[in-house]
Design an enzyme around this catalytic site. Structure first.
Site, short mmCIF file in Angstrom:
data_model
loop_
_atom_site.label_atom_id
_atom_site.label_comp_id
_atom_site.label_asym_id
_atom_site.label_seq_id
_atom_site.Cartn_x
_atom_site.Cartn_y
_atom_site.Cartn_z
N GLU A 55 -36.79 -43.94 -84.51
CA GLU A 55 -35.96 -44.17 -83.33
C GLU A 55 -35.05 -45.37 -83.48
O GLU A 55 -35.50 -46.46 -83.75
CB GLU A 55 -36.89 -44.39 -82.12
CG GLU A 55 -36.16 -44.76 -80.86
CD GLU A 55 -35.34 -43.61 -80.38
OE1 GLU A 55 -34.40 -43.84 -79.63
OE2 GLU A 55 -35.62 -42.48 -80.75
N LYS A 347 -30.44 -41.10 -77.92
CA LYS A 347 -31.85 -41.24 -78.24
C LYS A 347 -32.22 -40.27 -79.37
O LYS A 347 -31.61 -39.22 -79.52
CB LYS A 347 -32.72 -40.95 -77.00
CG LYS A 347 -32.42 -41.87 -75.82
CD LYS A 347 -32.89 -43.28 -76.08
CE LYS A 347 -32.57 -44.20 -74.91
NZ LYS A 347 -31.16 -44.60 -74.84
N ASP A 348 -33.25 -40.63 -80.10
CA ASP A 348 -33.66 -39.90 -81.28
C ASP A 348 -34.23 -38.53 -80.94
O ASP A 348 -34.61 -38.26 -79.80
CB ASP A 348 -34.72 -40.74 -82.01
CG ASP A 348 -34.95 -40.27 -83.43
OD1 ASP A 348 -34.08 -39.57 -83.97
OD2 ASP A 348 -36.00 -40.61 -84.00
N LYS A 349 -34.32 -37.67 -81.97
CA LYS A 349 -34.86 -36.34 -81.76
C LYS A 349 -36.39 -36.35 -81.76
O LYS A 349 -37.01 -35.93 -80.78
CB LYS A 349 -34.35 -35.37 -82.83
CG LYS A 349 -35.00 -34.00 -82.73
CD LYS A 349 -34.52 -33.05 -83.80
CE LYS A 349 -35.26 -31.71 -83.66
NZ LYS A 349 -34.85 -30.72 -84.66
#
Length: 715
Positions: A55, A347-349
């Site tokens: 992240e 935001k990250d996956k």
């Protein structure tokens, strides 16, 4: 909420070199891979990358304005306490991370095997979304069913060409504790990110109710139209056929029924107008375009109550989807363009994330209806506001991270977490900033700054070692063979990637106008390359700064007063701590330290054929003004606990959705097969949680190193 089944290859074990004895390094691990059905194997290449990508707290790009990276440190410390801390810092300074690249897991570490079944929480899937993802996998050219051990080794072979932390200047630690091993993101639900809004409050999804508004249509608008009618209306709205209107017969001819149909069409299909017509004794509602194609991006203005704010703000809870993918899904279901959404940061996956989103003139009622249609998403905390959200407005992110199967003793964990809380970590740019193949993004950025456009084209399009999707490999091979942009472009089923956009530009403008061809790539993507180069320089320089002067401020260092950088004088040096010191990202509008590191900047840029005194580019977009970034970040709101567990599949804390559903928090036994470290901390924008975790575990976070560790375990 259900998530996507995942390969057991996601178990990425982090091992600390400081703990490994020679006999442990040589000891093989007895671990036998367990085959699994194809339906559960989304492909090791795509999934492994997803697991290892950590992240990034804020990836909106490096601001090119002076002082944009300044973060106010509100954690004031008494001078005596700060002096005591400084003494500890001086004695604990680590000089490097020798040996990390070649370590294997300790023989004493017991790694849990793959789960026998995927839990209900992460096993379900909405059929539409599943179909969409299966199609994506086919396009990715993922390998067919085979031995996962062979796939893993193949991936490891490819990643031998990837970057290590050493390659991008990440070489120092600030703490003196012993590192230990742990597994990060064994489940994506082990990594939860809550956005910290501009008001300083942590965003939570805790209210699914819809604001009461007399202007809102009834719930009938979502069911009054048949699937066939919705399909025809959508094709009309998107100009996908030659029809200029769509007529819907009113079976129950009452004014109330006609009103609901009018409302349904106008609500579900922005840009369409309706009227009632009599045709051969029957009543029809006729839908037609009101304002041409512009109506798609600008929902009907006149139907929105003037007393209501133009933007509906809501909290988006998502699982295993990055922000742009999530917005594309929402826009598809709402039948609007993605550009009417705004947000403060991506935001990250591979995580569960909670963030605020704003959308132009879409009712809370319509948004709430999506909760019935979509898996892996929840929308709530609706409110109407006058303004959209802007990138960079957030104050940071709060992380809840679980490191499973840790090997550190309670004392080691205590020392590591106390160090993170009191000292912090070096504010390096994380590995995801630099790409995963043998052609790092900073090399492309350097070529752009050098005005070497043939090299830019070559670096982006040439074949390279490393993990890549199958169709990209074929595209690169075609380019190397023919240098024909149209032929190479035909090898790409997905044209939106950077390679596809550049090839399209070369087809349009010709090989002699690479600058214009490159300009077809979206601006943010182009700037990503030069920001990567800035990050590469900054990482290297901060490592030199710490190696040369340690973890205390020295005369000639830079600190920020407001947004302006000033030098620390000899007489003022005791008024500052290492947490105040900043270093510049190279540019034409920054100043450099007044000590040895200034010359190190100059030497590095000179070696790259760049003039540190002239960072303006012939093309304005690529002129770097620079910025300042704190060299040490001390996380806020740090807390942690070590918990025991037996089942690797069980969640170790409740999510916002769990709390909404009234699930009791997990209860932990005093003893169990495994131990996990659950940690909470808040970070400012443009700061990498990866680097905080690196400081706790004392390990190289590169995909190359983690793949080597994982492959060692597989064998």
């Amino acid at each position: 909420m259900p998530g996507r089944p995942r390969s057991w290859l996601f178990r990425v074990a982090f091992a600390a070199a400081a703990l490994l004895r020679p006999e442990q390094l040589a000891r093989p691990l007895a671990a036998r891979p367990v085959p699994r059905p194809r339906s559960q194997a989304p492909g090791s290449l795509k999934c492994f990358l997803g697991a290892l990508k950590m992240e990034l707290t804020e990836v909106t790009g490096v601001s090119l304005k002076r002082g944009s990276h300044a973060v106010e440190d509100n954690d004031s410390v008494a001078p005596a306490e700060e002096a005591k801390r400084q003494k500890v810092l001086d004695s604990c300074l680590t000089t490097g991370q020798d040996g990390l690249e070649h370590v294997s897991l300790p023989g004493s570490v017991h790694v849990p095997g793959p789960p026998a079944a995927v839990s209900a929480r992460e096993g379900g899937k909405n059929s539409d979304v599943q179909l969409e993802e299966e199609e994506e996998e086919e396009e990715d050219g993922l390998s067919e069913e085979g031995e996962e051990e062979e796939e893993a080794e193949s991936f490891a072979d490819m990643m031998k060409h990837g970057l290590t932390e050493l390659d991008v200047g990440i070489t120092k630690f600030v703490s003196c504790h012993q590192g230990f091993s742990g597994i990060l993101k064994e489940r994506y639900s082990d990594f939860v990110v809550h956005e910290i809004g501009k008001d300083g409050q942590i965003s939570h999804l805790d209210d699914l109710s819809v604001p009461v508004d007399e202007e809102d249509p009834s719930e009938d608008v979502f069911t009054v139209l048949t699937a066939e009618e919705k399909q025809r209306l959508e094709e009309l709205q998107l100009f996908k056929n030659k029809e200029t209107s769509v007529a819907i017969e009113v079976i129950e001819d009452t004014k109330e029924k006609r009103t609901v149909i009018h409302q349904a069409i106008k609500s579900l299909f922005p840009g369409l107008e309706t009227k009632t017509e009599d045709r051969e004794g029957k009543k029809y509602i006729v839908a037609y375009h009101a304002a041409g194609k512009k109506a798609l991006a600008n929902p009907r203005k006149h139907s929105w109550p003037k007393s209501r704010g133009s933007y509906c703000h809501f909290v988006l809870y998502k699982e295993n989807k990055d922000t742009m993918d999530a917005i594309n899904v929402l826009s598809k279901y709402l039948r609007v363009k993605p550009n009417i959404f705004s947000y403060m940061g991506t935001k990250d996956k591979r995580a569960i994330t909670v963030q605020e989103i704003a959308v132009l003139k879409i009712t809370a009622q319509r948004l709430a209806h999506l909760n019935k249609c979509l898996m892996n998403f929840k929308l709530g905390n609706f409110s109407y506001q006058k303004n959209p959200l802007k990138l960079g407005e957030l104050q940071g992110n709060h992380f809840t991270v679980v490191l499973r199967n840790i090997t550190g003793t309670d004392d080691q964990v205590q020392k590591a977490m106390n160090s993170l809380k009191e000292i912090g970590f070096i504010n390096y740019y994380g590995m995801q900033r630099f790409g995963t193949t043998a052609v790092p993004t900073y090399q492309v950025g350097r070529a752009i700054l050098q005005n070497s456009w043939t090299e830019v084209m070559d670096l982006i399009l040439k074949p390279r070692s490393g993990a890549e999707k199958g169709y990209l490999v074929k595209c690169r091979e075609e380019w190397a063979k023919t240098k024909d942009p149209a032929a190479a472009l035909r090898k790409l089923p997905v044209k939106r990637c950077v390679e596809g956009q550049l090839l399209r530009g070369l087809s349009k403008y010709g090989m002699k106008n690479i600058v214009s061809a490159f300009g077809i790539i979206p601006r943010n993507n182009r700037l990503m390359y030069i920001h990567s180069y800035q990050s590469y320089v900054w990482n290297n320089m901060v490592s030199k700064r710490i190696e040369e002067y340690g973890l205390k401020p020295v005369p000639g260092d830079l600190v920020l007063k407001g947004a302006t950088a000033t030098y620390i004088d000899e007489e003022d040096v005791n008024n500052y701590s290492i947490h105040d010191v900043v270093m510049p990202l190279p540019g034409f509008d920054v100043i450099y330290p007044k000590h040895k590191i200034s010359e190190a900047y100059r030497e590095m840029l000179t070696a790259d054929n760049l003039d540190i005194d002239n960072m303006r580019h012939k093309i304005r977009d690529y002129s770097l003004s620079g910025a300042y970034r704190k060299i040490i970040i001390r996380p806020q709101n740090v807390s942690w606990e070590v918990v025991a567990y037996d089942d690797p599949k069980i969640p170790l804390f409740n999510t916002d959705v769990d709390n909404l559903e009234g699930k009791p928090p997990p209860v932990f036994a005093s003893e169990g097969k495994y131990r996990a470290l659950k940690m909470d901390f808040s970070l400012p924008p443009s700061t990498y949680a990866t680097m905080a975790i690196r400081e706790v575990l004392k390990v190289d976070t590169s995909i190359k190193n983690q793949t080597q560790l994982n492959t060692t375990w597989l064998r």
